[in-house]
Design an enzyme around this catalytic site. Structure first.
Site, PDB file in Angstrom:
ATOM      1  CE1 TYR A  38       0.095   7.953  -6.735  1.00 23.37           C
ATOM      2  CE2 TYR A  38      -1.702   8.247  -8.308  1.00 23.37           C
ATOM      3  CZ  TYR A  38      -1.237   7.797  -7.084  1.00 23.37           C
ATOM      4  OH  TYR A  38      -2.112   7.176  -6.213  1.00 23.37           O
ATOM      5  CE  LYS A  78      -0.344   4.216  -6.525  1.00 27.11           C
ATOM      6  NZ  LYS A  78      -0.168   3.251  -5.406  1.00 27.11           N
ATOM      7  CG  ASN A 110      -1.532   1.354   1.487  1.00 28.09           C
ATOM      8  OD1 ASN A 110      -2.440   1.789   0.790  1.00 28.09           O
ATOM      9  ND2 ASN A 110      -1.024   2.059   2.496  1.00 28.09           N
TER      10      ASN A 110
END
Length: 246
Positions: free
Chosen positions: A154, A158, A89
């Site tokens: 980002y 991801k 996470n």
């Protein structure tokens, strides 16, 4: 209830990670609460869980360091005997024009989201494979599937997490290990604390369910992949975004 199972949750001192740690504990998991810099918040989370009769421990590690990741996993295994579930996470977010982005900023984003994922998964997998059972739950983002303007680094990192999920799932499935991914939408965490209320209201209005998500919403998806309910599911991406990305 998943009795006598242990989950290691990275980035669990706040936000989605903390919500996941609390929900997993409430459902019978021992929980290893990882933190990087916020030791006080991680220990507060652990004490809160212990006060309610749950089993938990805090461990600090820089997930960019292979040695520290190995020590983190060893600490969890020494305390609880084994790690059955890894929740990858931990992460950071940033907004910047692509043309203004530095090489250091690009590398840092990938170091935490991609290198950290690789190191943590590599550290827990041998024991999972030896036992013939285990769960890895990766946390990506809707921006990893649809992309976000001014968040290219980002979004790319991801997207890489999704690629890791799908490829690793195929590789370790014969050993009884499931690898899945949760892709949250716009969630009320510190990652959007820089947004003003007007922007947040606009994002909520753009969400078909009419609100922003909460860490608890994402934690429910994580619990599903961590539990026996998903034992025949692997290599999947579950989007928890209130319909935002369509």
């Amino acid at each position: 209830m998943e009795l006598n199972r242990t989950a290691l949750v990275t980035g669990a001192s706040r936000g989605i990670g903390r919500a996941a740690a609390e929900l997993l504990a409430q459902n019978g998991f021992n929980v290893v609460v990882h933190y990087y810099q916020n030791k006080a918040a991680a220990e507060e989370t652990v004490q809160s869980l212990k006060a309610r009769g749950y089993a938990a421990m805090a461990v600090g590690a820089d997930l960019r360091s292979a040695a520290e990741v190995v020590e983190m996993v060893k600490a969890g295994e020494a305390y609880f005997g084994k790690i059955d579930v890894l929740v990858n996470n931990a992460g950071i977010a940033a907004q910047k024009l692509f043309t203004d982005m530095t090489v250091q900023e690009w590398d840092e984003m990938f170091a935490i989201h991609v290198r950290g994922n690789f190191l943590c998964s590599r550290a827990v997998l041998p024991a999972m494979i030896a036992r013939g059972h285990g769960k890895i739950v990766n946390i990506s983002s809707i921006w990893g599937t649809v992309g976000a303007s001014c968040e290219v680094h980002y979004s790319a990192a991801k997207a890489a997490v999704i690629g890791i999920t799908k490829a690793l799932a195929k590789e370790v499935a014969p050993s009884g290990v499931c690898v899945n991914c949760v892709a949250p939408g716009v969630i009320e965490t510190d990652m959007i604390s820089h947004l003003d209320e007007k922007t947040k209201m606009e994002l909520a209005a753009d969400t078909p369910l009419g609100r922003l998500g909460t860490p608890a919403d994402v934690a429910q998806a994580i619990l599903f992949f961590a539990s026996a309910q998903s034992d025949f599911i692997t290599g999947q991406v579950l989007t928890a975004d209130g319909g935002f990305a369509g």
